[in-house]
Design a protein around this motif. Structure first.
Motif, PDB file in Angstrom:
ATOM      1  N   CYS A   4       0.842  -1.199   0.000  1.00 54.69           N
ATOM      2  CA  CYS A   4       0.000   0.000   0.000  1.00 54.69           C
ATOM      3  C   CYS A   4       0.877   1.249   0.000  1.00 54.69           C
ATOM      4  O   CYS A   4       1.764   1.395   0.842  1.00 54.69           O
ATOM      5  N   CYS A   7       0.705   3.199   3.319  1.00 56.13           N
ATOM      6  CA  CYS A   7       1.418   2.478   4.382  1.00 56.13           C
ATOM      7  C   CYS A   7       2.925   2.655   4.205  1.00 56.13           C
ATOM      8  O   CYS A   7       3.669   2.795   5.182  1.00 56.13           O
ATOM      9  N   HIS A  46      -3.808   0.604   8.459  1.00 51.58           N
ATOM     10  CA  HIS A  46      -4.423   0.460   7.133  1.00 51.58           C
ATOM     11  C   HIS A  46      -5.917   0.186   7.259  1.00 51.58           C
ATOM     12  O   HIS A  46      -6.328  -0.836   7.801  1.00 51.58           O
ATOM     13  N   HIS A  98      -6.375   3.313   0.714  1.00 50.90           N
ATOM     14  CA  HIS A  98      -6.019   3.501   2.125  1.00 50.90           C
ATOM     15  C   HIS A  98      -6.763   4.780   2.515  1.00 50.90           C
ATOM     16  O   HIS A  98      -6.473   5.847   1.954  1.00 50.90           O
TER      17      HIS A  98
HETATM   18 ZN    ZN Z   1      -2.288   1.268   3.660  1.00 52.53          ZN
END
Ligand code: ZN
Ligand code: 5GP
Length: 114
Positions: A4, A7, A46, A98
């Motif tokens: 991600c 992230c 997340h 996200h």
């Molecule tokens: Zn994420």
């Protein structure tokens, strides 16, 4: 989550211009700003999007909005108004899965939302 983008920004694997951080929240400048002020406010944990939140997330989501409001009250560029929005899913125009809230301002924003 491993692949991600946001992230990876939280983990500092991808650089960003951070404007606010605490143990749960990160805020950074959008790489492709749509207004003089364009920040992204995220949960460090997340969560895919507003369509994936659960009852346990309600304090966190409320806190993100509170921190946005506190930030905006201190930024002179946002004194006469601003916009907070989140895109959800394909039709909502969400490109990063996200959860993030856009904070836009520093100019008179288009009244049209869609
Ligand atoms: Zn994420
Ligand atoms: P969405 O379209 O999902 O609502 O918003 C995603 C936002 O992330 C877009 O406004 C886009 O410009 C921004 N963005 C995409 N990649 C990066 C990046 O690598 N760094 C930063 N700071 N913003 C990004």
């Amino acid at each position: 989550m491993k692949d991600c983008l946001f992230c990876r920004i939280v983990k500092r694997e991808i650089p960003s211009e951070i404007v606010y951080e605490d143990e749960e929240i990160l805020a950074f400048k959008d790489i492709s700003p749509q207004a003089p002020v364009h920040l992204l406010w995220i949960s460090k944990r997340h969560i895919e999007g507003l369509d994936e939140i659960a009852a346990q997330d309600q304090l966190l989501i409320g806190k993100i909005l509170l921190k946005i409001s506190e930030y905006a009250q201190k930024d002179e560029e946002l004194a006469s108004g601003y916009r907070v929005c989140t895109n959800i899913g394909l039709d909502g125009g969400q490109t990063v899965r996200h959860l993030h809230f856009h904070l836009l301002g520093g100019k008179v924003l288009e009244p049209k939302m869609a």
